[in-house]
Design an enzyme around this catalytic site. Sequence first.
Site, PDB file in Angstrom:
ATOM      1  N   GLU A   1      13.040  -6.493  -1.954  1.00  0.00           N
ATOM      2  CA  GLU A   1      12.131  -6.834  -3.047  1.00  0.00           C
ATOM      3  C   GLU A   1      12.918  -7.121  -4.309  1.00  0.00           C
ATOM      4  O   GLU A   1      12.511  -7.885  -5.147  1.00  0.00           O
ATOM      5  CB  GLU A   1      11.170  -5.678  -3.300  1.00  0.00           C
ATOM      6  CG  GLU A   1      10.120  -6.032  -4.340  1.00  0.00           C
ATOM      7  CD  GLU A   1       9.328  -4.831  -4.799  1.00  0.00           C
ATOM      8  OE1 GLU A   1       8.234  -5.030  -5.308  1.00  0.00           O
ATOM      9  OE2 GLU A   1       9.795  -3.687  -4.655  1.00  0.00           O
TER      10      GLU A   1
ATOM     11  N   GLY B   1       0.828  -1.208   0.000  1.00  0.00           N
ATOM     12  CA  GLY B   1       0.000   0.000   0.000  1.00  0.00           C
ATOM     13  C   GLY B   1       0.857   1.251   0.000  1.00  0.00           C
ATOM     14  O   GLY B   1       0.865   2.010   0.972  1.00  0.00           O
ATOM     15  N   TYR B   2       1.619   1.434  -1.051  1.00  0.00           N
ATOM     16  CA  TYR B   2       2.509   2.597  -1.125  1.00  0.00           C
ATOM     17  C   TYR B   2       1.998   3.657  -2.104  1.00  0.00           C
ATOM     18  O   TYR B   2       1.784   4.804  -1.748  1.00  0.00           O
ATOM     19  CB  TYR B   2       3.914   2.170  -1.594  1.00  0.00           C
ATOM     20  CG  TYR B   2       4.685   1.269  -0.647  1.00  0.00           C
ATOM     21  CD1 TYR B   2       4.337   1.146   0.697  1.00  0.00           C
ATOM     22  CD2 TYR B   2       5.775   0.544  -1.115  1.00  0.00           C
ATOM     23  CE1 TYR B   2       5.063   0.317   1.544  1.00  0.00           C
ATOM     24  CE2 TYR B   2       6.511  -0.281  -0.266  1.00  0.00           C
ATOM     25  CZ  TYR B   2       6.152  -0.396   1.057  1.00  0.00           C
ATOM     26  OH  TYR B   2       6.880  -1.212   1.876  1.00  0.00           O
TER      27      TYR B   2
ATOM     28  N   THR C   1      10.465   2.824 -10.430  1.00  0.00           N
ATOM     29  CA  THR C   1      10.719   2.792 -11.877  1.00  0.00           C
ATOM     30  C   THR C   1      12.220   2.623 -12.128  1.00  0.00           C
ATOM     31  O   THR C   1      13.048   2.930 -11.271  1.00  0.00           O
ATOM     32  CB  THR C   1      10.293   4.092 -12.566  1.00  0.00           C
ATOM     33  OG1 THR C   1      11.120   5.159 -12.068  1.00  0.00           O
ATOM     34  CG2 THR C   1       8.827   4.427 -12.307  1.00  0.00           C
ATOM     35  N   ASN C   2      12.544   2.187 -13.323  1.00  0.00           N
ATOM     36  CA  ASN C   2      13.958   1.976 -13.622  1.00  0.00           C
ATOM     37  C   ASN C   2      14.736   3.297 -13.658  1.00  0.00           C
ATOM     38  O   ASN C   2      15.952   3.302 -13.461  1.00  0.00           O
ATOM     39  CB  ASN C   2      14.102   1.176 -14.915  1.00  0.00           C
ATOM     40  CG  ASN C   2      13.690  -0.283 -14.716  1.00  0.00           C
ATOM     41  OD1 ASN C   2      13.158  -0.641 -13.648  1.00  0.00           O
ATOM     42  ND2 ASN C   2      13.936  -1.119 -15.688  1.00  0.00           N
ATOM     43  N   GLU C   3      14.028   4.402 -13.859  1.00  0.00           N
ATOM     44  CA  GLU C   3      14.694   5.710 -13.763  1.00  0.00           C
ATOM     45  C   GLU C   3      15.097   5.982 -12.311  1.00  0.00           C
ATOM     46  O   GLU C   3      16.200   6.442 -12.035  1.00  0.00           O
ATOM     47  CB  GLU C   3      13.764   6.839 -14.258  1.00  0.00           C
ATOM     48  CG  GLU C   3      13.614   6.904 -15.763  1.00  0.00           C
ATOM     49  CD  GLU C   3      12.926   5.671 -16.340  1.00  0.00           C
ATOM     50  OE1 GLU C   3      11.976   5.162 -15.729  1.00  0.00           O
ATOM     51  OE2 GLU C   3      13.383   5.205 -17.394  1.00  0.00           O
TER      52      GLU C   3
END
Lengths: 385, 377
Positions: A241, A125-126, A368-370
């Site tokens: 994670e 829940g982020y 995200t990968n950024e």
Amino acid sequence: MHFGFTPTQEQLRAEVKAFCEQELTPEAAAEFASGVGPGPAAKEFYRKLGAKGWLTVSWPRKYGGLDGSHTDQLIVSDELEYQGVKSNRVGSSMAGPTILLCGGEETKAEWLPKIAAGGIEFALGYTEPDAGSDLAALDIRAVEDGDDYVINGSKIFNTATHYADYHWLGARTDPNAPKHKGVSLFIVDLTSPGITIKPLWVLSGQRTNVVYYDNVRVPKRNLVGEKNRGFYHIATALDFERMFPCGGIRRDFHRVVATARETTTNGRPQGKDPLVRQAIAEFAAELEVAELLSYQMAWLVDNGTVPTKEASMNKTYVTELEGRLGDLAMHIFGPRFMLREGSKWAQAEGAGAWNYLSSYVSCIYGGTNEIQRNIIATRGLGLPR
Amino acid sequence: MDFGLSPEQDILKTTARDFFAEQAPTTLLREMRNQRPPYPADLWKKMADLGWMAIAIPEKYGGVGGSIHDLMVLVEEMGRAAFPGPLFTSLIGGIAIDILGSEKQKAELLPPIAAGKAVASLAILEPSLSMGADGIALTASHSAGGYSLSGTKLFVSDVEAADYLVVAARTGEGSGEDGISAILVNVKSAGSRLSVTRLDTVPVEDYYEVVFDGVVVGESAVLGQAGQAWNGLNRVAQIAAVAKCVDMVGAGQRMVETAVAHAKERVQFGRPIGSFQAIQHHCANAATAVDSARLIANKAVWMLNEGMECTKIVSMAKSFGADSHRRVTQLTHQVTGGVGLIIEHDLPMFTYRALASELLFGTPAEHRELVAQELGL
């Protein structure tokens, strides 16, 4: 330097494989492949995994673990993924490790054994509509009221909330503090009055959700770790994670190679086409690297390091590799790449378009990968913010 | 699994890093490129005193008796220092003789190599540019008391500094792997039928064309069994390919550090350019490329060291390592901008060196073809 597994570890992998062959029913396998989350058969399978201790190999025995290493856990997860089982559960790979690191003894005793047994699952829940990459900007409010907190606001892209039992919720407990210093973590029963969950379908056929909180009461003892330190607890858990098992990618790669070997175009097996050979070989090396990045992560954790740069490299590399497997399969399958599993002309058990599309999802979720590259640059290489 | 070095290897790594930093600063390296021979003699002697030419040579032949892995620890530091000259050639030449030679040949040839008093250079590649056995066309025809060698070798390293060449030649009628021998040619005494021409390359290291026009050698010049050398030569080539991978990892690490240091110092628009996300992502991508290449190179090192069958991992490591290194080169140049293009800057030395590392001992495409074969395609 040693890049091999011990005989015990090889045996562990073989046991997991044999277990899946015995216990993974067609119903459970279909639920894992469905993209909508585990149903009754898959949940039953998780309980069996829990009984073996395989969801939480590296946890202490008193909380339902096996006192094993993270490498052992990765071996189990890797083999499970190869067999088509989704191994990264929120409870065992994110919420649980955070409780282990940041939770009080009472919290540990209450939640860890249940997670280890595979009977309950959590949902993250982020993310919120205005707090994606800027996670610390999350704005759902938790206000103290007697023995409870009362929570109001909304979440988006909270995958698993529709089948999980508990929400692993980041909520703002001090709106006046700097944004990183006013967030706390809560465990919320998803059946609590005032919670509404609405589906949100993404392009890869997977379900995620919007979750609304309307005066939801949560007992104070469900606050995890320290009040207002939640953002830091979350950051620690994100490193866990990102220990990515590559078993699923490896299985699909094997299927793609077999397809190239068996499919003939213009009288020539595709595997004899120099361009196909080059592309497959390139992918084989990249997959080897992805696996080494994951096992290096496990090794670092086993040796007492909290990997940050490596975790971000692992996440970025593996998720982008998933997309490149799509590129490879598209090259080899041609138009048949679009077909789903079960379709008459489908190749490689449908290991085509759905995987390719799910890489669009995995390059976004979990940071995200950024954001991962920002982490590598600032925390890993020391570049200024 | 264990991704770390042993305590002894940590010491070797530190010793080598400190030595190159003190004794071979980049100003000296640039001068060395224009000198023949490239090293100041005292620098070669200091390395010999440290036992570096002896590192992977067995103790009974005057060596240190280290492992392939130990050798690679040194090579990574050589890459990091962009260290030119015949040290790499000497290391690979020593391994070639150790793998291919008879007891008698090793006892005679290896002690001077270990002591830094002789250098042997490997001569496999020919104008066919094929790394496979089919690429060997140079003939060594048997006549009374010896062999006569005719053919051309290309990209042979450091021939001017070498005493011996280890030449892959066809002594038999067979084709493919059959009938290939490894023949030792003494460069200094071969006479006028051996012609050596330095190749006019961009400023990588010293590579030569070597033309054999009936060069005569004795029976004893055949290393090991006549006609049976391909497996051994192939193993030497595998070790050399992996050494190039490790060299690229050392070089890549240094290039990333150079780019990151530049990004922290260089101010534009009132901020260090390293605070811009575009620059950060170039650095993150370059760092990921180096770390990834290190993992697969190290796995190949480990498998070579354990004597496992390693065609696939070597070829994966070399193709991946070369492609990654090119990416690192491009990204670090993009970050360092104009200043990184100037030949007095450190980066161009690495950029030149990268070409040789990527293209010799098998191009990425050749290695990928081998991987495809190993995958049963």
